[in-house]
Write an enzyme that holds these catalytic residues in place. Sequence first.
Site, PDB file in Angstrom:
ATOM      1  N   ASN A  35       1.340  -0.274   6.272  1.00 55.11           N
ATOM      2  CA  ASN A  35       1.669  -1.155   5.148  1.00 55.11           C
ATOM      3  C   ASN A  35       2.226  -2.439   5.730  1.00 55.11           C
ATOM      4  O   ASN A  35       2.987  -2.392   6.706  1.00 55.11           O
ATOM      5  CB  ASN A  35       2.766  -0.555   4.268  1.00 55.11           C
ATOM      6  CG  ASN A  35       2.257   0.555   3.389  1.00 55.11           C
ATOM      7  OD1 ASN A  35       1.078   0.855   3.394  1.00 55.11           O
ATOM      8  ND2 ASN A  35       3.165   1.180   2.656  1.00 55.11           N
ATOM      9  N   GLY A  36       1.921  -3.571   5.118  1.00 58.57           N
ATOM     10  CA  GLY A  36       2.461  -4.840   5.591  1.00 58.57           C
ATOM     11  C   GLY A  36       1.372  -5.698   6.203  1.00 58.57           C
ATOM     12  O   GLY A  36       0.180  -5.461   5.976  1.00 58.57           O
TER      13      GLY A  36
ATOM     14  N   LYS B 109       3.016 -11.192 -19.494  1.00 57.78           N
ATOM     15  CA  LYS B 109       2.689  -9.797 -19.803  1.00 57.78           C
ATOM     16  C   LYS B 109       1.272  -9.694 -20.336  1.00 57.78           C
ATOM     17  O   LYS B 109       0.496  -8.842 -19.931  1.00 57.78           O
ATOM     18  CB  LYS B 109       3.691  -9.295 -20.849  1.00 57.78           C
ATOM     19  CG  LYS B 109       4.367  -8.018 -20.750  1.00 57.78           C
ATOM     20  CD  LYS B 109       5.140  -7.534 -19.585  1.00 57.78           C
ATOM     21  CE  LYS B 109       4.882  -7.987 -18.230  1.00 57.78           C
ATOM     22  NZ  LYS B 109       5.971  -7.949 -17.289  1.00 57.78           N
TER      23      LYS B 109
ATOM     24  N   HIS C 265       2.660 -33.173 -25.503  1.00 59.34           N
ATOM     25  CA  HIS C 265       2.462 -34.062 -24.354  1.00 59.34           C
ATOM     26  C   HIS C 265       1.219 -33.672 -23.561  1.00 59.34           C
ATOM     27  O   HIS C 265       1.117 -33.998 -22.378  1.00 59.34           O
ATOM     28  CB  HIS C 265       3.714 -34.070 -23.472  1.00 59.34           C
ATOM     29  CG  HIS C 265       4.907 -34.623 -24.179  1.00 59.34           C
ATOM     30  ND1 HIS C 265       5.036 -35.961 -24.472  1.00 59.34           N
ATOM     31  CD2 HIS C 265       5.998 -34.007 -24.721  1.00 59.34           C
ATOM     32  CE1 HIS C 265       6.170 -36.155 -25.133  1.00 59.34           C
ATOM     33  NE2 HIS C 265       6.764 -34.987 -25.303  1.00 59.34           N
TER      34      HIS C 265
ATOM     35  N   CYS D 115       0.874  -1.167   0.000  1.00 63.12           N
ATOM     36  CA  CYS D 115       0.000   0.000   0.000  1.00 63.12           C
ATOM     37  C   CYS D 115       0.913   1.220   0.000  1.00 63.12           C
ATOM     38  O   CYS D 115       2.127   1.085  -0.033  1.00 63.12           O
ATOM     39  CB  CYS D 115      -0.871  -0.012   1.238  1.00 63.12           C
ATOM     40  SG  CYS D 115      -1.674  -1.595   1.520  1.00 63.12           S
TER      41      CYS D 115
ATOM     42  N   ARG E 134       0.848   1.547  -6.019  1.00 59.36           N
ATOM     43  CA  ARG E 134       1.165   0.536  -5.004  1.00 59.36           C
ATOM     44  C   ARG E 134      -0.089  -0.142  -4.451  1.00 59.36           C
ATOM     45  O   ARG E 134      -0.011  -1.153  -3.761  1.00 59.36           O
ATOM     46  CB  ARG E 134       1.926   1.175  -3.849  1.00 59.36           C
ATOM     47  CG  ARG E 134       3.341   1.567  -4.201  1.00 59.36           C
ATOM     48  CD  ARG E 134       4.026   2.096  -2.980  1.00 59.36           C
ATOM     49  NE  ARG E 134       4.143   1.086  -1.946  1.00 59.36           N
ATOM     50  CZ  ARG E 134       5.181   0.304  -1.777  1.00 59.36           C
ATOM     51  NH1 ARG E 134       6.204   0.384  -2.578  1.00 59.36           N
ATOM     52  NH2 ARG E 134       5.217  -0.578  -0.794  1.00 59.36           N
TER      53      ARG E 134
ATOM     54  N   GLU F 279       7.741 -14.904 -20.276  1.00 62.22           N
ATOM     55  CA  GLU F 279       7.513 -13.494 -19.930  1.00 62.22           C
ATOM     56  C   GLU F 279       6.471 -12.877 -20.868  1.00 62.22           C
ATOM     57  O   GLU F 279       5.620 -12.101 -20.432  1.00 62.22           O
ATOM     58  CB  GLU F 279       8.845 -12.726 -19.982  1.00 62.22           C
ATOM     59  CG  GLU F 279       8.734 -11.214 -19.868  1.00 62.22           C
ATOM     60  CD  GLU F 279       8.107 -10.721 -18.577  1.00 62.22           C
ATOM     61  OE1 GLU F 279       7.806 -11.529 -17.688  1.00 62.22           O
ATOM     62  OE2 GLU F 279       7.887  -9.500 -18.486  1.00 62.22           O
TER      63      GLU F 279
ATOM     64  N   GLU G 214      -1.454 -10.499 -17.524  1.00 62.09           N
ATOM     65  CA  GLU G 214      -1.613  -9.572 -16.411  1.00 62.09           C
ATOM     66  C   GLU G 214      -2.275  -8.256 -16.802  1.00 62.09           C
ATOM     67  O   GLU G 214      -2.973  -7.675 -15.979  1.00 62.09           O
ATOM     68  CB  GLU G 214      -0.291  -9.335 -15.666  1.00 62.09           C
ATOM     69  CG  GLU G 214       0.765  -8.593 -16.431  1.00 62.09           C
ATOM     70  CD  GLU G 214       2.037  -8.402 -15.608  1.00 62.09           C
ATOM     71  OE1 GLU G 214       1.965  -8.174 -14.409  1.00 62.09           O
ATOM     72  OE2 GLU G 214       3.123  -8.470 -16.207  1.00 62.09           O
TER      73      GLU G 214
ATOM     74  N   TRP H  54      -4.098  -1.765  -0.850  1.00 58.92           N
ATOM     75  CA  TRP H  54      -4.254  -2.984  -1.652  1.00 58.92           C
ATOM     76  C   TRP H  54      -4.589  -4.059  -0.638  1.00 58.92           C
ATOM     77  O   TRP H  54      -3.758  -4.445   0.167  1.00 58.92           O
ATOM     78  CB  TRP H  54      -2.956  -3.301  -2.386  1.00 58.92           C
ATOM     79  CG  TRP H  54      -3.052  -4.438  -3.343  1.00 58.92           C
ATOM     80  CD1 TRP H  54      -3.616  -4.424  -4.585  1.00 58.92           C
ATOM     81  CD2 TRP H  54      -2.556  -5.759  -3.153  1.00 58.92           C
ATOM     82  NE1 TRP H  54      -3.496  -5.656  -5.169  1.00 58.92           N
ATOM     83  CE2 TRP H  54      -2.858  -6.504  -4.321  1.00 58.92           C
ATOM     84  CE3 TRP H  54      -1.892  -6.402  -2.116  1.00 58.92           C
ATOM     85  CZ2 TRP H  54      -2.525  -7.839  -4.486  1.00 58.92           C
ATOM     86  CZ3 TRP H  54      -1.561  -7.735  -2.271  1.00 58.92           C
ATOM     87  CH2 TRP H  54      -1.874  -8.438  -3.447  1.00 58.92           C
TER      88      TRP H  54
ATOM     89  N   LYS I 213       2.269  -3.318  -7.424  1.00 56.66           N
ATOM     90  CA  LYS I 213       3.635  -3.226  -7.940  1.00 56.66           C
ATOM     91  C   LYS I 213       4.633  -3.980  -7.080  1.00 56.66           C
ATOM     92  O   LYS I 213       5.533  -4.628  -7.579  1.00 56.66           O
ATOM     93  CB  LYS I 213       4.028  -1.745  -8.033  1.00 56.66           C
ATOM     94  CG  LYS I 213       5.394  -1.502  -8.645  1.00 56.66           C
ATOM     95  CD  LYS I 213       5.425  -1.887 -10.106  1.00 56.66           C
ATOM     96  CE  LYS I 213       6.797  -1.801 -10.724  1.00 56.66           C
ATOM     97  NZ  LYS I 213       6.872  -2.600 -11.956  1.00 56.66           N
TER      98      LYS I 213
HETATM   99  C1  F6R Z   1       4.993  -8.655 -13.610  1.00 56.49           C
HETATM  100  C2  F6R Z   1       5.743  -8.242 -12.454  1.00 56.49           C
HETATM  101  C3  F6R Z   1       5.863  -9.189 -11.324  1.00 56.49           C
HETATM  102  C4  F6R Z   1       7.177  -8.962 -10.568  1.00 56.49           C
HETATM  103  C5  F6R Z   1       7.203  -9.801  -9.292  1.00 56.49           C
HETATM  104  C6  F6R Z   1       8.505  -9.625  -8.531  1.00 56.49           C
HETATM  105  O1  F6R Z   1       5.047  -7.708 -14.631  1.00 56.49           O
HETATM  106  O2  F6R Z   1       6.244  -7.155 -12.398  1.00 56.49           O
HETATM  107  O3  F6R Z   1       5.738 -10.511 -11.735  1.00 56.49           O
HETATM  108  O4  F6R Z   1       8.249  -9.288 -11.395  1.00 56.49           O
HETATM  109  O5  F6R Z   1       6.131  -9.443  -8.470  1.00 56.49           O
HETATM  110  O6  F6R Z   1       8.692  -8.306  -8.159  1.00 56.49           O
HETATM  111  P1  F6R Z   1      10.122  -7.743  -7.834  1.00 56.49           P
HETATM  112  O7  F6R Z   1      10.919  -7.806  -9.074  1.00 56.49           O
HETATM  113  O8  F6R Z   1       9.893  -6.350  -7.341  1.00 56.49           O
HETATM  114  O9  F6R Z   1      10.690  -8.640  -6.777  1.00 56.49           O
END
Ligand code: F6R
Length: 608
Positions: free
Chosen positions: A100-101, A485, A504, A2, A27, A481, A488, A74, A603
């Site tokens: 936060n947390g 992308k 398979h 958050c 966030r 990846e 998400e 969040w 994020k």
């Molecule tokens: C997807 C994305 C996430 C992060 C993951 C790890 O686009 O950004 O999958 O890669 O949450 O986050 P970090 O790199 O901050 O440890």
Amino acid sequence: MCGIVGYIGKKQVAPLLVDGLKKLEYRGYDSAGIAVYNEGAIAIRKFKGRLSVLEDYLENEKINGSLGIGHTRWATHGEPNDINAHPHTNNAGDIAVVHNGIIENYMKLKEWLISQGKIFKTDTDTEVIAHLIDYYYKNDLVEAIRSAVQKMEGAYAIGVISKNSPDKLIAVRKDSPLVVGIGEGENYIASDIPAILKHTRRVYFLEDDEMAILSENNIEIFNELGQKVEKEVFEVTWDIEAAEKGGYQHFMMKEIHEQPKAIRDTLSPRLNENNEIELNEIKLSKEELEKINKVTIVACGTASYAGLVGRYAIEKFARIPAELDIASEFRYRDPFVDDKTLFIAISQSGETADTLAALREAKSKGAMVLAITNVVGSRISREADNVFYTWAGPEIAVASTKAYITQMLAMYMIALDLGRKKGTISKEDCNEIIEELKLLPQKAEEIIENDQIIQELADKQFNNQSVFYTGRGIDDCVAKEGSLKLKEISYIHSEAIAAGEFKHGTIALIEEGTLVFALITQDQLFDKMLSNIKEVKARGAYVVAIAKAGNREIEKSADKVIYIPDTLDVLTPMLSVIQMQLFAYYVAIARGCDVDKPKNLAKSVTVE
Ligand code: F6R
């Protein structure tokens, strides 16, 4: 994950808090709220939904006051609604808290506090903090907070104000980031620097268990034993514009465009005048280097896919056995890690709880710990033995792009460095790769400038139910990846599967018109990959191949070919991923999705 912002000074605090929260909305964005002290009372305003709901309310209903805290949430404990939104208070409403947390022992604390007569209004873990402080309050807010945090287990960054101490703003942290901003006749707290950068460039980073007591003209910081600590002021050198959209419609597009620069910034400072990689940040003695018999790479999500490419590069250039583990699973298999292991944690934010926990586990077993992260001063950077910073600049869009590309680059550079030191790659071969790495920014620009082909494809293919990504070797690593992308940000189901694995099981899902992205950039694997393309095409798939420029052969087999500029096979992920990022972006736009703030995501994931 958050956002927190707090202020004490002379200005009207409500607009200032909302303005700061705007910089943190990425966030967390399921609810937002503020608490403002004024004339003997604390006013709380908090609403479910985006920050704009709170902002609109405050446009019509002004709240006066110059001391306050704000939060953008969040949800973890309790659904996103008005009541569960922060700030939370004690029953009398004279203590307000943002957090936060996660307070892991909150259920136990809650039961006990209820037995002490406290009445809970929310489903959150945070509310226990307000009641705990209230329980311990005996005319001294600082002591009450100190006693309260001693009871709390888990991760927290908290900001507290109280009606009974209107000259103080108090903050404490453990395992969740918090900075203190130093002003003139005013001071700030924030979970991230962008929230306060408009007002000050001078900050203190709080360490675990430190408490900051802010008044208008003073900041005091204490450790967990209540001893005063002198901290160094950190001068922020980057600009707020760097954290804003700069003319692009979305942060994600801005960040895709910033990739050539991010590659240059990460690469150039680490090349010496002889064009050799020099990683001054990795201090491994000759003995330590000789001792390494295994590399374990750990990360989450996108960062773990950079780790997959890293595993490939380490084995290829340094000839050291390498493995990639998902951070959230690493600890549960009692991993074989010891003082001969080079452990690499990859994390954009440097705050991801699972990655941090894995790092601690590896460290406790004696491994040499190297972090690859984008955030200076982050928890992971501080706990690692050595840090490779990806100089990508602040990444705001939830979907990682420029951080990912620099994480891969970091892995290539580390692998080459190890390979040269061990003598497993010749100077000539290494030079050839370095020369090619230097050309990547220009080649990345070329892709980004010519994105109309991929945009046209997205405009035709945005309505798919399911999209598959496939490849062999290093193409398989980056296909994962591409698939992540897409899902998400566009909410289309997607799966990445190694090309040889398709038959398979997963091939059962291919039907007339199913979109399959087939990465076919590896010369040695071309024929095999071509057979895999034919297999899915025979079941009706619409195949979009991603191939290196000049390879016209593929046009006979695929329905559409997207080219990337020619480069060394081992480096193609640095270019092919950009095409896949652009495809995901344009599909999400065509579907009307909120690209920068995809639903259910945040994020930085600071809970396990
Ligand atoms: C997807 C994305 C996430 C992060 C993951 C790890 O686009 O950004 O999958 O890669 O949450 O986050 P970090 O790199 O901050 O440890």
